[in-house]
Scaffold this motif. Structure first.
Motif, PDB file in Angstrom:
ATOM      1  N   ASN A  57      63.200  94.480 119.563  1.00 56.03           N
ATOM      2  CA  ASN A  57      62.441  95.649 119.116  1.00 56.03           C
ATOM      3  C   ASN A  57      60.933  95.456 119.252  1.00 56.03           C
ATOM      4  O   ASN A  57      60.179  96.389 119.036  1.00 56.03           O
ATOM      5  CB  ASN A  57      62.772  95.988 117.666  1.00 56.03           C
ATOM      6  CG  ASN A  57      64.228  96.375 117.489  1.00 56.03           C
ATOM      7  OD1 ASN A  57      64.883  96.834 118.411  1.00 56.03           O
ATOM      8  ND2 ASN A  57      64.737  96.176 116.292  1.00 56.03           N
ATOM      9  N   TYR A  58      60.482  94.263 119.582  1.00 56.19           N
ATOM     10  CA  TYR A  58      59.056  93.968 119.671  1.00 56.19           C
ATOM     11  C   TYR A  58      58.551  94.159 121.102  1.00 56.19           C
ATOM     12  O   TYR A  58      59.293  94.016 122.061  1.00 56.19           O
ATOM     13  CB  TYR A  58      58.768  92.540 119.221  1.00 56.19           C
ATOM     14  CG  TYR A  58      59.206  92.225 117.810  1.00 56.19           C
ATOM     15  CD1 TYR A  58      58.873  93.061 116.753  1.00 56.19           C
ATOM     16  CD2 TYR A  58      59.954  91.095 117.524  1.00 56.19           C
ATOM     17  CE1 TYR A  58      59.267  92.766 115.451  1.00 56.19           C
ATOM     18  CE2 TYR A  58      60.347  90.792 116.230  1.00 56.19           C
ATOM     19  CZ  TYR A  58      60.001  91.632 115.205  1.00 56.19           C
ATOM     20  OH  TYR A  58      60.384  91.352 113.926  1.00 56.19           O
ATOM     21  N   SER A  59      57.247  94.398 121.207  1.00 56.41           N
ATOM     22  CA  SER A  59      56.631  94.497 122.534  1.00 56.41           C
ATOM     23  C   SER A  59      56.640  93.118 123.196  1.00 56.41           C
ATOM     24  O   SER A  59      56.793  92.095 122.537  1.00 56.41           O
ATOM     25  CB  SER A  59      55.185  94.986 122.398  1.00 56.41           C
ATOM     26  OG  SER A  59      54.386  93.980 121.787  1.00 56.41           O
ATOM     27  N   LYS A  60      56.441  93.101 124.515  1.00 56.23           N
ATOM     28  CA  LYS A  60      56.394  91.830 125.243  1.00 56.23           C
ATOM     29  C   LYS A  60      55.288  90.933 124.702  1.00 56.23           C
ATOM     30  O   LYS A  60      55.446  89.724 124.581  1.00 56.23           O
ATOM     31  CB  LYS A  60      56.197  92.070 126.735  1.00 56.23           C
ATOM     32  CG  LYS A  60      57.415  92.588 127.440  1.00 56.23           C
ATOM     33  CD  LYS A  60      57.162  92.742 128.923  1.00 56.23           C
ATOM     34  CE  LYS A  60      58.395  93.291 129.612  1.00 56.23           C
ATOM     35  NZ  LYS A  60      58.189  93.427 131.052  1.00 56.23           N
ATOM     36  N   LYS A  61      54.159  91.549 124.373  1.00 57.88           N
ATOM     37  CA  LYS A  61      53.019  90.784 123.846  1.00 57.88           C
ATOM     38  C   LYS A  61      53.388  90.115 122.521  1.00 57.88           C
ATOM     39  O   LYS A  61      53.104  88.934 122.307  1.00 57.88           O
ATOM     40  CB  LYS A  61      51.827  91.717 123.656  1.00 57.88           C
ATOM     41  CG  LYS A  61      50.604  91.044 123.088  1.00 57.88           C
ATOM     42  CD  LYS A  61      49.482  92.032 122.857  1.00 57.88           C
ATOM     43  CE  LYS A  61      48.351  91.349 122.113  1.00 57.88           C
ATOM     44  NZ  LYS A  61      47.437  92.294 121.502  1.00 57.88           N
TER      45      LYS A  61
ATOM     46  N   GLU B 278      53.819  86.117 121.653  1.00 64.49           N
ATOM     47  CA  GLU B 278      53.065  85.515 120.558  1.00 64.49           C
ATOM     48  C   GLU B 278      53.995  84.873 119.532  1.00 64.49           C
ATOM     49  O   GLU B 278      53.694  83.798 119.008  1.00 64.49           O
ATOM     50  CB  GLU B 278      52.168  86.564 119.894  1.00 64.49           C
ATOM     51  CG  GLU B 278      51.203  85.973 118.907  1.00 64.49           C
ATOM     52  CD  GLU B 278      50.238  86.980 118.321  1.00 64.49           C
ATOM     53  OE1 GLU B 278      49.445  86.559 117.476  1.00 64.49           O
ATOM     54  OE2 GLU B 278      50.275  88.180 118.697  1.00 64.49           O
ATOM     55  N   LEU B 279      55.112  85.513 119.259  1.00 61.39           N
ATOM     56  CA  LEU B 279      56.100  84.919 118.352  1.00 61.39           C
ATOM     57  C   LEU B 279      56.564  83.562 118.877  1.00 61.39           C
ATOM     58  O   LEU B 279      56.626  82.589 118.125  1.00 61.39           O
ATOM     59  CB  LEU B 279      57.313  85.843 118.179  1.00 61.39           C
ATOM     60  CG  LEU B 279      57.179  86.985 117.190  1.00 61.39           C
ATOM     61  CD1 LEU B 279      58.347  87.952 117.337  1.00 61.39           C
ATOM     62  CD2 LEU B 279      57.092  86.467 115.762  1.00 61.39           C
ATOM     63  N   ARG B 280      56.872  83.503 120.169  1.00 64.79           N
ATOM     64  CA  ARG B 280      57.313  82.237 120.767  1.00 64.79           C
ATOM     65  C   ARG B 280      56.218  81.179 120.685  1.00 64.79           C
ATOM     66  O   ARG B 280      56.491  80.020 120.357  1.00 64.79           O
ATOM     67  CB  ARG B 280      57.745  82.453 122.213  1.00 64.79           C
ATOM     68  CG  ARG B 280      59.074  83.167 122.358  1.00 64.79           C
ATOM     69  CD  ARG B 280      59.584  83.156 123.798  1.00 64.79           C
ATOM     70  NE  ARG B 280      58.679  83.825 124.723  1.00 64.79           N
ATOM     71  CZ  ARG B 280      58.697  85.118 125.004  1.00 64.79           C
ATOM     72  NH1 ARG B 280      59.591  85.901 124.436  1.00 64.79           N
ATOM     73  NH2 ARG B 280      57.845  85.630 125.872  1.00 64.79           N
ATOM     74  N   GLU B 281      54.968  81.568 120.950  1.00 59.80           N
ATOM     75  CA  GLU B 281      53.855  80.618 120.902  1.00 59.80           C
ATOM     76  C   GLU B 281      53.631  80.094 119.488  1.00 59.80           C
ATOM     77  O   GLU B 281      53.456  78.890 119.279  1.00 59.80           O
ATOM     78  CB  GLU B 281      52.578  81.277 121.424  1.00 59.80           C
ATOM     79  CG  GLU B 281      52.593  81.541 122.911  1.00 59.80           C
ATOM     80  CD  GLU B 281      51.445  82.429 123.378  1.00 59.80           C
ATOM     81  OE1 GLU B 281      50.599  82.850 122.551  1.00 59.80           O
ATOM     82  OE2 GLU B 281      51.394  82.719 124.591  1.00 59.80           O
ATOM     83  N   LEU B 282      53.645  80.990 118.514  1.00 63.84           N
ATOM     84  CA  LEU B 282      53.421  80.563 117.131  1.00 63.84           C
ATOM     85  C   LEU B 282      54.599  79.751 116.599  1.00 63.84           C
ATOM     86  O   LEU B 282      54.408  78.805 115.837  1.00 63.84           O
ATOM     87  CB  LEU B 282      53.134  81.764 116.232  1.00 63.84           C
ATOM     88  CG  LEU B 282      51.782  82.442 116.472  1.00 63.84           C
ATOM     89  CD1 LEU B 282      51.631  83.670 115.577  1.00 63.84           C
ATOM     90  CD2 LEU B 282      50.631  81.480 116.254  1.00 63.84           C
TER      91      LEU B 282
ATOM     92  N   LEU C 160      50.964  91.400 115.808  1.00 60.61           N
ATOM     93  CA  LEU C 160      52.074  90.562 115.358  1.00 60.61           C
ATOM     94  C   LEU C 160      52.260  90.696 113.854  1.00 60.61           C
ATOM     95  O   LEU C 160      53.395  90.875 113.383  1.00 60.61           O
ATOM     96  CB  LEU C 160      51.856  89.098 115.727  1.00 60.61           C
ATOM     97  CG  LEU C 160      52.992  88.216 115.205  1.00 60.61           C
ATOM     98  CD1 LEU C 160      53.729  87.561 116.343  1.00 60.61           C
ATOM     99  CD2 LEU C 160      52.483  87.217 114.229  1.00 60.61           C
ATOM    100  N   LYS C 161      51.176  90.592 113.106  1.00 62.71           N
ATOM    101  CA  LYS C 161      51.299  90.682 111.641  1.00 62.71           C
ATOM    102  C   LYS C 161      51.870  92.031 111.221  1.00 62.71           C
ATOM    103  O   LYS C 161      52.669  92.101 110.292  1.00 62.71           O
ATOM    104  CB  LYS C 161      49.952  90.414 110.978  1.00 62.71           C
ATOM    105  CG  LYS C 161      49.539  88.949 111.075  1.00 62.71           C
ATOM    106  CD  LYS C 161      48.338  88.630 110.240  1.00 62.71           C
ATOM    107  CE  LYS C 161      47.072  88.850 111.023  1.00 62.71           C
ATOM    108  NZ  LYS C 161      45.872  88.332 110.345  1.00 62.71           N
ATOM    109  N   LYS C 162      51.506  93.077 111.944  1.00 60.78           N
ATOM    110  CA  LYS C 162      52.051  94.406 111.638  1.00 60.78           C
ATOM    111  C   LYS C 162      53.541  94.457 111.963  1.00 60.78           C
ATOM    112  O   LYS C 162      54.335  94.995 111.197  1.00 60.78           O
ATOM    113  CB  LYS C 162      51.298  95.466 112.439  1.00 60.78           C
ATOM    114  CG  LYS C 162      51.713  96.878 112.133  1.00 60.78           C
ATOM    115  CD  LYS C 162      50.878  97.872 112.924  1.00 60.78           C
ATOM    116  CE  LYS C 162      51.345  99.298 112.650  1.00 60.78           C
ATOM    117  NZ  LYS C 162      50.596 100.267 113.457  1.00 60.78           N
ATOM    118  N   ALA C 163      53.924  93.862 113.083  1.00 57.81           N
ATOM    119  CA  ALA C 163      55.326  93.884 113.513  1.00 57.81           C
ATOM    120  C   ALA C 163      56.243  93.142 112.548  1.00 57.81           C
ATOM    121  O   ALA C 163      57.390  93.535 112.354  1.00 57.81           O
ATOM    122  CB  ALA C 163      55.455  93.300 114.912  1.00 57.81           C
ATOM    123  N   ILE C 164      55.733  92.067 111.934  1.00 57.81           N
ATOM    124  CA  ILE C 164      56.577  91.279 111.026  1.00 57.81           C
ATOM    125  C   ILE C 164      56.091  91.371 109.578  1.00 57.81           C
ATOM    126  O   ILE C 164      56.402  90.508 108.762  1.00 57.81           O
ATOM    127  CB  ILE C 164      56.692  89.809 111.493  1.00 57.81           C
ATOM    128  CG1 ILE C 164      55.340  89.085 111.460  1.00 57.81           C
ATOM    129  CG2 ILE C 164      57.341  89.728 112.867  1.00 57.81           C
ATOM    130  CD1 ILE C 164      55.445  87.580 111.677  1.00 57.81           C
TER     131      ILE C 164
END
Length: 120
Positions: free
Chosen positions: A4-8, A12-16, A95-99
């Motif tokens: 459900n998340y954008s590619k960006k 970023e999730l993977r990097e963090l 990212l913070k908004k998405a999660i």
């Protein structure tokens, strides 16, 4: 759910998550290093050190590997942000908004004393 998340945000999730894994693993390895130091100064035997290494591999190391390779990435990153494993400033607003709901969940748990901030 990650779909459900954008590619960006996914990137970023993977990097963090990778940063969080490295930091948590480094903290566990520092604990193991103390055992090596005790062995070098004669405080523990080779057998005791071997037991510490085995405990690390079957305990903390295995647990972290499973957490970051098979766990819910958005939960892991939210937890890492709230506990200080990764710097909140490293996370984008997108990212913070998405999660946000997961961050809020862990923030409430932290405020209630159910989880603690990372101790370096």
């Amino acid at each position: 759910m990650i779909n459900n998340y954008s590619k960006k945000v996914k990137r970023e999730l993977r990097e963090l998550a990778a940063q969080a894994y490295e930091k948590e693993l480094a903290l566990e390895l520092k604990k193991l290093e103390k055992s090596f130091a005790e062995w070098r100064n004669g405080s523990i035997s080779s057998g005791e050190l071997s037991h510490c290494v085995h405990r690390h591999e079957t305990g903390a190391s295995k647990s972290l590997y499973k957490k970051y390779n098979y766990g819910d990435i958005h939960l892991n990153v939210a937890y890492a942000i709230v506990t200080g494993i990764v710097d909140e400033q490293a996370a984008s607003e997108d990212l913070k908004k998405a999660i946000a709901s997961f961050i809020n969940y862990y923030q409430v748990a932290k405020d209630d004393g159910d989880i603690k901030a990372l101790e370096h």
